[in-house]
Design a protein around this motif. Structure first.
Motif, PDB file in Angstrom:
ATOM      1  N   GLY A  88       0.787  -1.220   0.000  1.00 60.83           N
ATOM      2  CA  GLY A  88       0.000   0.000   0.000  1.00 60.83           C
ATOM      3  C   GLY A  88       0.819   1.269   0.000  1.00 60.83           C
ATOM      4  O   GLY A  88       0.464   2.245   0.658  1.00 60.83           O
ATOM      5  N   GLY A  89       1.934   1.286  -0.702  1.00 59.03           N
ATOM      6  CA  GLY A  89       2.755   2.479  -0.782  1.00 59.03           C
ATOM      7  C   GLY A  89       3.684   2.692   0.397  1.00 59.03           C
ATOM      8  O   GLY A  89       4.336   3.723   0.499  1.00 59.03           O
ATOM      9  N   VAL A  90       3.751   1.717   1.293  1.00 53.71           N
ATOM     10  CA  VAL A  90       4.643   1.802   2.450  1.00 53.71           C
ATOM     11  C   VAL A  90       5.724   0.734   2.306  1.00 53.71           C
ATOM     12  O   VAL A  90       5.432  -0.460   2.280  1.00 53.71           O
ATOM     13  N   LEU A  91       6.964   1.196   2.182  1.00 58.81           N
ATOM     14  CA  LEU A  91       8.104   0.299   2.114  1.00 58.81           C
ATOM     15  C   LEU A  91       8.648   0.122   3.521  1.00 58.81           C
ATOM     16  O   LEU A  91       8.987   1.101   4.185  1.00 58.81           O
ATOM     17  N   VAL A  92       8.698  -1.122   3.976  1.00 55.71           N
ATOM     18  CA  VAL A  92       9.233  -1.429   5.305  1.00 55.71           C
ATOM     19  C   VAL A  92      10.568  -2.126   5.122  1.00 55.71           C
ATOM     20  O   VAL A  92      10.655  -3.147   4.447  1.00 55.71           O
ATOM     21  N   VAL A  93      11.617  -1.542   5.714  1.00 58.71           N
ATOM     22  CA  VAL A  93      12.955  -2.115   5.668  1.00 58.71           C
ATOM     23  C   VAL A  93      13.330  -2.493   7.092  1.00 58.71           C
ATOM     24  O   VAL A  93      13.351  -1.645   7.984  1.00 58.71           O
ATOM     25  N   ARG A  94      13.596  -3.781   7.276  1.00 55.32           N
ATOM     26  CA  ARG A  94      14.016  -4.284   8.594  1.00 55.32           C
ATOM     27  C   ARG A  94      15.518  -4.509   8.580  1.00 55.32           C
ATOM     28  O   ARG A  94      16.031  -5.251   7.746  1.00 55.32           O
ATOM     29  N   LEU A  95      16.184  -3.871   9.525  1.00 50.83           N
ATOM     30  CA  LEU A  95      17.628  -4.015   9.629  1.00 50.83           C
ATOM     31  C   LEU A  95      17.983  -5.266  10.420  1.00 50.83           C
ATOM     32  O   LEU A  95      17.310  -5.597  11.396  1.00 50.83           O
ATOM     33  N   ALA A  96      19.044  -5.918  10.013  1.00 55.01           N
ATOM     34  CA  ALA A  96      19.522  -7.094  10.732  1.00 55.01           C
ATOM     35  C   ALA A  96      19.993  -6.669  12.121  1.00 55.01           C
ATOM     36  O   ALA A  96      20.621  -5.621  12.270  1.00 55.01           O
ATOM     37  N   PRO A  97      19.712  -7.477  13.144  1.00 52.85           N
ATOM     38  CA  PRO A  97      20.149  -7.126  14.502  1.00 52.85           C
ATOM     39  C   PRO A  97      21.659  -7.016  14.647  1.00 52.85           C
ATOM     40  O   PRO A  97      22.151  -6.260  15.471  1.00 52.85           O
ATOM     41  N   ALA A  98      22.407  -7.720  13.826  1.00 48.84           N
ATOM     42  CA  ALA A  98      23.870  -7.723  13.938  1.00 48.84           C
ATOM     43  C   ALA A  98      24.516  -6.721  12.984  1.00 48.84           C
ATOM     44  O   ALA A  98      25.672  -6.889  12.596  1.00 48.84           O
ATOM     45  N   LEU A  99      23.804  -5.685  12.613  1.00 45.48           N
ATOM     46  CA  LEU A  99      24.335  -4.698  11.678  1.00 45.48           C
ATOM     47  C   LEU A  99      25.591  -4.051  12.264  1.00 45.48           C
ATOM     48  O   LEU A  99      25.583  -3.563  13.389  1.00 45.48           O
TER      49      LEU A  99
END
Length: 122
Positions: A9-20
């Motif tokens: 729906g027009g929302v891009l969700v980016v999840r970062l890795a916990p070990a970044l």
């Protein structure tokens, strides 16, 4: 995997890795830029559900700047209580920080439903 993403729906969700780690910042920043170019979302939600490390902080700041360049609304989902203060002190534009991904996505969708001024989106 440094990040995962979904688009709805027009929302891009980016999840970062916990070990970044610091060495991952450039690769993640480039990946976020490519996702914004490919999907052209109305809003970007960065989810940093692990520890709010300097690498996560730097990566989120870079994503914020990239979102501004693309004229995309920007939201952060993190359980870190200090994230909002850190981001407010280090950004030039609004950063909305929510304690959960559900709340951040809901806020982005609510904003997407609101009328926008002509010419704000390319």
């Amino acid at each position: 995997m440094l990040l995962t993403h979904t688009l709805d729906g027009g929302v891009l969700v980016v999840r970062l890795a916990p070990a970044l780690a610091v060495r991952h910042r450039a690769a993640v920043t480039l990946a976020v830029e490519k996702l914004l170019q490919a999907h052209r979302p109305a809003h970007l939600v960065m989810a940093a559900e692990g520890v709010w490390t300097p690498a996560v902080f730097s990566t989120v700041l870079r994503a914020h700047r990239t979102a501004q360049e693309h004229r995309v609304g920007f939201f952060v989902a993190t359980p870190s209580s200090s994230a909002a203060d850190q981001l407010a002190a280090n950004t030039s534009g609004p950063v909305r920080v929510y304690p959960s991904l559900t709340q951040a996505v809901r806020a982005a969708r609510t904003q997407s439903a609101a009328p926008t001024e002509p010419g704000l989106r390319p």
